[in-house]
Structures are given as structure tokens and as C-alpha cells.
Design an enzyme around this catalytic site. Sequence first.
Site, PDB file in Angstrom:
ATOM      1  N   LYS A  80       0.883  20.766 -42.228  1.00 44.58           N
ATOM      2  CA  LYS A  80       0.990  22.118 -42.017  1.00 44.58           C
ATOM      3  C   LYS A  80       2.265  22.554 -42.807  1.00 44.58           C
ATOM      4  O   LYS A  80       3.233  21.996 -43.201  1.00 44.58           O
ATOM      5  CB  LYS A  80       0.966  22.169 -40.650  1.00 44.58           C
ATOM      6  N   GLY A 138     -20.637  31.010 -28.116  1.00 44.86           N
ATOM      7  CA  GLY A 138     -19.401  30.729 -28.661  1.00 44.86           C
ATOM      8  C   GLY A 138     -19.005  31.333 -29.776  1.00 44.86           C
ATOM      9  O   GLY A 138     -19.904  31.893 -30.633  1.00 44.86           O
ATOM     10  N   ASP A 139     -17.920  30.935 -30.115  1.00 46.22           N
ATOM     11  CA  ASP A 139     -17.129  31.488 -31.463  1.00 46.22           C
ATOM     12  C   ASP A 139     -17.787  30.872 -32.646  1.00 46.22           C
ATOM     13  O   ASP A 139     -18.436  31.570 -33.645  1.00 46.22           O
ATOM     14  CB  ASP A 139     -15.780  31.017 -31.701  1.00 46.22           C
ATOM     15  N   LEU A 140     -18.190  29.608 -32.809  1.00 43.82           N
ATOM     16  CA  LEU A 140     -18.786  28.840 -33.784  1.00 43.82           C
ATOM     17  C   LEU A 140     -20.207  29.233 -34.079  1.00 43.82           C
ATOM     18  O   LEU A 140     -20.516  29.623 -35.124  1.00 43.82           O
ATOM     19  CB  LEU A 140     -18.711  27.221 -33.485  1.00 43.82           C
ATOM     20  N   LYS A 190      -2.235  25.975 -50.047  1.00 44.19           N
ATOM     21  CA  LYS A 190      -3.413  25.619 -49.494  1.00 44.19           C
ATOM     22  C   LYS A 190      -4.206  24.956 -50.266  1.00 44.19           C
ATOM     23  O   LYS A 190      -4.681  25.983 -51.232  1.00 44.19           O
ATOM     24  CB  LYS A 190      -3.875  26.881 -48.790  1.00 44.19           C
ATOM     25  N   HIS A 230     -11.748  14.179 -41.691  1.00 41.90           N
ATOM     26  CA  HIS A 230     -11.876  14.943 -43.224  1.00 41.90           C
ATOM     27  C   HIS A 230     -11.391  13.932 -44.186  1.00 41.90           C
ATOM     28  O   HIS A 230     -12.282  13.393 -45.265  1.00 41.90           O
ATOM     29  CB  HIS A 230     -11.139  16.222 -43.251  1.00 41.90           C
ATOM     30  N   ASP A 239     -26.215  25.880 -16.901  1.00 42.57           N
ATOM     31  CA  ASP A 239     -24.953  25.324 -16.883  1.00 42.57           C
ATOM     32  C   ASP A 239     -25.025  23.727 -17.166  1.00 42.57           C
ATOM     33  O   ASP A 239     -26.026  23.156 -16.409  1.00 42.57           O
ATOM     34  CB  ASP A 239     -24.450  25.580 -15.459  1.00 42.57           C
ATOM     35  N   ASP A 281     -19.015  16.740 -39.927  1.00 41.17           N
ATOM     36  CA  ASP A 281     -17.573  16.944 -40.665  1.00 41.17           C
ATOM     37  C   ASP A 281     -17.775  17.796 -41.606  1.00 41.17           C
ATOM     38  O   ASP A 281     -18.262  17.415 -42.741  1.00 41.17           O
ATOM     39  CB  ASP A 281     -17.091  15.457 -41.139  1.00 41.17           C
ATOM     40  N   HIS A 282     -17.639  19.103 -41.382  1.00 42.49           N
ATOM     41  CA  HIS A 282     -17.905  20.245 -42.363  1.00 42.49           C
ATOM     42  C   HIS A 282     -17.260  19.890 -43.775  1.00 42.49           C
ATOM     43  O   HIS A 282     -17.844  20.416 -44.728  1.00 42.49           O
ATOM     44  CB  HIS A 282     -17.317  21.529 -41.661  1.00 42.49           C
TER      45      HIS A 282
HETATM   46  P1  NAP Z   1     -16.285  28.666 -27.682  1.00 44.92           P
HETATM   47  O1  NAP Z   1     -15.960  29.728 -28.432  1.00 44.92           O
HETATM   48  O2  NAP Z   1     -15.234  28.251 -26.532  1.00 44.92           O
HETATM   49  O3  NAP Z   1     -17.614  28.426 -27.004  1.00 44.92           O
HETATM   50  C1  NAP Z   1     -18.029  27.375 -25.994  1.00 44.92           C
HETATM   51  C2  NAP Z   1     -19.499  27.749 -25.646  1.00 44.92           C
HETATM   52  O4  NAP Z   1     -19.764  26.936 -24.594  1.00 44.92           O
HETATM   53  C3  NAP Z   1     -19.683  29.172 -25.056  1.00 44.92           C
HETATM   54  O5  NAP Z   1     -21.021  29.659 -25.489  1.00 44.92           O
HETATM   55  C4  NAP Z   1     -19.647  28.986 -23.348  1.00 44.92           C
HETATM   56  O6  NAP Z   1     -20.709  30.109 -22.763  1.00 44.92           O
HETATM   57  C5  NAP Z   1     -20.412  27.618 -23.464  1.00 44.92           C
HETATM   58  N1  NAP Z   1     -19.902  26.835 -22.301  1.00 44.92           N
HETATM   59  C6  NAP Z   1     -18.714  26.341 -21.773  1.00 44.92           C
HETATM   60  N2  NAP Z   1     -19.075  25.643 -20.579  1.00 44.92           N
HETATM   61  C7  NAP Z   1     -20.506  25.747 -20.545  1.00 44.92           C
HETATM   62  C8  NAP Z   1     -21.105  25.101 -19.344  1.00 44.92           C
HETATM   63  N3  NAP Z   1     -20.766  24.557 -18.287  1.00 44.92           N
HETATM   64  N4  NAP Z   1     -22.503  25.120 -19.475  1.00 44.92           N
HETATM   65  C9  NAP Z   1     -23.208  25.778 -20.469  1.00 44.92           C
HETATM   66  N5  NAP Z   1     -22.487  26.445 -21.575  1.00 44.92           N
HETATM   67  C10 NAP Z   1     -21.207  26.448 -21.438  1.00 44.92           C
HETATM   68  O7  NAP Z   1     -16.216  27.422 -28.588  1.00 44.92           O
HETATM   69  P2  NAP Z   1     -16.605  27.265 -30.195  1.00 44.92           P
HETATM   70  O8  NAP Z   1     -15.304  27.552 -30.605  1.00 44.92           O
HETATM   71  O9  NAP Z   1     -17.538  28.025 -30.438  1.00 44.92           O
HETATM   72  O10 NAP Z   1     -16.575  25.405 -30.368  1.00 44.92           O
HETATM   73  C11 NAP Z   1     -17.782  24.921 -29.951  1.00 44.92           C
HETATM   74  C12 NAP Z   1     -17.689  23.565 -30.666  1.00 44.92           C
HETATM   75  O11 NAP Z   1     -17.533  23.539 -31.719  1.00 44.92           O
HETATM   76  C13 NAP Z   1     -16.287  22.906 -30.110  1.00 44.92           C
HETATM   77  O12 NAP Z   1     -16.741  21.235 -29.894  1.00 44.92           O
HETATM   78  C14 NAP Z   1     -15.467  22.886 -31.150  1.00 44.92           C
HETATM   79  O13 NAP Z   1     -14.580  21.571 -30.997  1.00 44.92           O
HETATM   80  C15 NAP Z   1     -16.399  22.696 -32.562  1.00 44.92           C
HETATM   81  N6  NAP Z   1     -15.958  23.546 -33.727  1.00 44.92           N
HETATM   82  C16 NAP Z   1     -15.443  24.950 -33.245  1.00 44.92           C
HETATM   83  C17 NAP Z   1     -15.107  25.391 -34.693  1.00 44.92           C
HETATM   84  C18 NAP Z   1     -15.069  27.109 -34.559  1.00 44.92           C
HETATM   85  O14 NAP Z   1     -14.518  27.463 -35.898  1.00 44.92           O
HETATM   86  N7  NAP Z   1     -14.921  27.758 -33.759  1.00 44.92           N
HETATM   87  C19 NAP Z   1     -14.916  25.027 -35.961  1.00 44.92           C
HETATM   88  C20 NAP Z   1     -15.186  23.219 -35.889  1.00 44.92           C
HETATM   89  C21 NAP Z   1     -15.544  22.615 -34.560  1.00 44.92           C
HETATM   90  P3  NAP Z   1     -20.232  30.274 -21.137  1.00 44.92           P
HETATM   91  O15 NAP Z   1     -18.672  30.094 -21.031  1.00 44.92           O
HETATM   92  O16 NAP Z   1     -20.769  31.630 -21.192  1.00 44.92           O
HETATM   93  O17 NAP Z   1     -21.081  29.183 -20.371  1.00 44.92           O
END
Ligand code: NAP
Length: 486
Positions: free
Chosen positions: A339, A16-18, A344, A241, A85, A178-179
Site C-alpha cells: 500500500k 449486500g454491497d457486493l 497503482k 491474488h 437468517d 479470486d477475481h
Molecule cells: P455486506 O455488504 O456486509 O453484505 C452482507 C450480506 O449478508 C447482507 O445482504 C446481509 O443482509 C447478509 N447477512 C448478514 N448476516 C446474515 C444472516 N445471519 N442471515 C442472512 N443474511 C445475512 O458484505 P459484502 O461487502 O457484500 O461482502 C459479501 C462477501 O463478499 C464477503 O465474504 C466479502 O468478503 C466478499 N467480498 C466483497 C467485496 C465487495 O466489494 N463488497 C469484494 C470482494 C469480496 P442482512 O443484514 O439484511 O441479513
Amino acid sequence: MPKEITTLVTFFGATGDLAKRKLYPSVYNLYKKGFLKDHFGIIGTSRADLTTQEFQDFVRDSIKEFMKEDAPIDFLRHFDYQKADITKADDYAKLKALIEKLDTEFALKGNRIFYMSVAPRFFGTVAKSLKSEGLLSENGEFNRLMIEKPFGTDYATAEQLNNELSHAFNENQIYRIDHYLGKEMVQNIAALRFGNPLLAKAWNREYIDNIQVTLSETLGVEDRAGYYDTAGALRDMIQNHTMQIVGWLAMDEPASWTDQDIRAAKNAAFNSLKIYTPDEVAENFVRGQYGPDAANTQNGYLNEKDVPADSQNNTYVAGKLAFASDRWKDVPFYIRTGKRLAAKTTRIDIVFKQGFNLFTNAAPLEKNVLSIIVDPEGRIEYTMVAKDTTAEFKTRPITLNWTVSAEDKAQTPEPYERMIHDTMDGNGSNFADWNGVAVAWKFVDAIQSAWDATQQEFPNYVSGSMGPKAADELLARDGHRWIYEG
Ligand code: NAP
């Protein structure tokens, strides 16, 4: 010398993105600093079909992209991958086998951290499956769970999630992220408060007039309307936050500098927070929604992509918190976030009571203000009364100013690095605990339900301003004003 940590970390949501932007760079920094050496293992898992080599390439690419560095093979060889999964119980067996393999390979002593970097709807399922499918170690020093935000969308859903987590982990094993609590200047609040006798003595109703916490953004909703229109500023920024920052400001001195005592002190403060009735919400809270900017070059919220034309969602919140504790009785904590505001910034302004004016021919004394600026740059300002430099004995305010230097900043860990390290180290001081989260939800739910029951005329602030007029009036009624004006 950094204390070497022995642990396995399993990242759910590894593609994922994070994970890519924050988690792997953080782990690499911990490796470079010597916290991770020989006895660590990292497992990534998601539904993507990746070989170990492909996953190591993914991690290497993320470090290259976000840190501009080439991660060495000696680091990458600690990473392994399992396709799974998380909704399928059977898939956990393969993960368990890999965990046990790495445990032996790197001598990890059964120490395990599970990081849920997946959509919140999966948090409960993953936690329960970790237990039911036997992934928790029985003979290690620890099993810990790191959980991303949001933690529920109201008190009821948060409580349900917490109950699900409790099937597998006790409160001391849960690290709710909570970052903002990982930010350097938020962590500095405690040093300033408890490290300086003057401030420690004056941190109460006898000396403090009011406290202001501002988390302002210049961006609008951008392409997040799907989520944001159901959350609003209240749930997106205040419940988590803002309230966590308030916890550090409002707590009494902890009995000791352990996470248990810090949490206990914060919880005593949270538990003395007044939860408002609908009438009190109307009196103490202001909601806003942005319109176009003055030059009409930016859309108002209602004209943003995917926002319903009749949305009552709040993109701005200001309010007054009241604590019933001896320390804070009658001292307002003003909070605001929004917002499309003028600037900021994240900042805290502590406004002290006005001094007694002994001098002749002097204007009324300005109030002392201690400002802790968290973002965009770390800064501490203290505005105090001093003598005017003219011949007459007059006073004027002067400001002492300290800014985090570029050199300091280069050494300061990013919040995610700090949070991963603290979890490895078993230090929960800078994580949200259940009681704090629960109180914050009850507080926010009371406001949301009062707002849901009444319609408000929107938009009520211009993009690029510091929010609705009513937010200024809220303070003016108490004889106060926002210190930060954008
Ligand atoms: P994302 O980019 O959508 O990534 C989600 C991840 O979950 C992917 O690796 C996806 O891979 C996996 N996934 C989805 N369904 C799945 C399943 N059924 N089984 C196994 N793996 C599965 O999300 P993200 O942005 O990284 O965010 C992740 C968490 O961090 C969330 O709770 C978000 O609220 C929190 N968060 C993110 C950020 C940020 O900057 N991105 C900031 C603060 C908090 P596959 O689809 O290949 O399975």
C-alpha cells in the site's frame, strides 16, 4: 451464438454491497448477451424483510446506479426473494420451497448454483445447511457453490472451512472466487504462453532469467484497519491474488484445455514450491510498513485510524519464490505488493537471459523483457535488442507495445460477470482449487510465523515510494533489479 444456460442462482447476502455493485449488473450483462434467456431464476436472500416487488426494485436500482441502464421487466420477473437468517436451520425450508417454485416456473431442470456473498464466518454453516435442509437438487445436472474470499485466515482455518464445504459439495462443485483470475490480462497469460511457439519454447530456465509480479496500490489502509491490521499485505494480497497469478506463470503446459487438466498442471507447479524455514524467510522475504510521505502530508500506517500504535503489521511484502521443478530450478520468481506505493498497477515482467554479444563496438546487450500489464490498463510490452539507427553497428533496446483499445475494453466482461458465467457453464479453469489454496496458505503461514517471532523496526518505507530499500537489495544480491520502478 451464445449458449443459453438453464440454471437457478441463489444469492446469499442479496442486499449486500457486493451483490448490488457487481452481482446483479453481471447477471444483467449475461442476460443482454443471450446466455440467460427464458430458463433462469434468481433468488435473493438475507434477513431483510422484502417483498418480491421490493427485491426486483432493489435489483433494478442497482443496475440503474452501476450500469446506467433500465432493466426490463422481462429480466426482472426472473428474480424472487426470501427472507431468511442463514444461522437458523428452520429458515432454509422457506428457501427450499421458493427454489422449487422457481424451478418449475422457469423449467430450470434442477440446476442450482448457490453464491455465498456473506461474511466468511457463515460459509461453512451455509454449505452444511444446504445439504442437511435438502436444498441441493437430486435430479438436476448440477449443484454448484460459489464462495467469496477470504478462504480462511491461515492453513488451519482454511482446512476447517474446506472440510465443512466437503460435507455438502465435492471439489468439482466448488468455485472459489479470486477475481484476479477473472481479469482479462491474467487470462491472457495462457494465450501468450501457449499460443506462441517462441514463448512456449522459451518459457523455462534455459531462457528465463527471472520473473517479477507486482501488485502495487497507492491508497493506504483507509477505513479498513480493523480487518487489515489482522491480515496485512501477506494474507490480503500474496496468499490469494499473487499466488494465483504465479500459478498461470509457473505451470507446465496442461495435457488439454479442460479445467481438470489446467488445475492438475497448476497443482504440479504449486506442489514444487519451496516452503521456507525461518532462516530462509529472513533471506528471501522483506516486510514493510509505510511511514508518512516525503512532504509529511499523509499519515504513516501507525498513525492511521484504528491502527494500534505498536502494530507490527505488514503493508508491504516482497519476496523470492523458488520452484524445484525442472522448468524453474534456480529461476527466481520475485513478487511484491504494498500500500501507499508510487503507482497503482498489477503487472508481470518476464526477464529473459542476456543474449550473447557477437557484435564489435557494442555495449552489453540488454535483456529482453516481456511485460504483461494487467491494471490499470491492459498492455503488453516486449523490450528487445535492435540496431541503433546511427552509422555504426551498435545495438539498443526497443519496445514493442500493444494496449487494449477502448473498443476491445467495451467488449471485455468484468471479472464477476465472467466468473458467474463460467460457474453456470461448469468451467473451473479460472477459480482457485483446494490444493492451490492449501499450498499458498502453507507458504504464507511459514512466512507469517517467522515474522511473528521477530520484531522489525517500522516504518521502513516512505509513502509514495516503491517500498523498502531491502526489497531492492533482495534482487541486487542475485544481480537483478525490479523492472518496474513506479
Ligand atoms: P455486506 O455488504 O456486509 O453484505 C452482507 C450480506 O449478508 C447482507 O445482504 C446481509 O443482509 C447478509 N447477512 C448478514 N448476516 C446474515 C444472516 N445471519 N442471515 C442472512 N443474511 C445475512 O458484505 P459484502 O461487502 O457484500 O461482502 C459479501 C462477501 O463478499 C464477503 O465474504 C466479502 O468478503 C466478499 N467480498 C466483497 C467485496 C465487495 O466489494 N463488497 C469484494 C470482494 C469480496 P442482512 O443484514 O439484511 O441479513
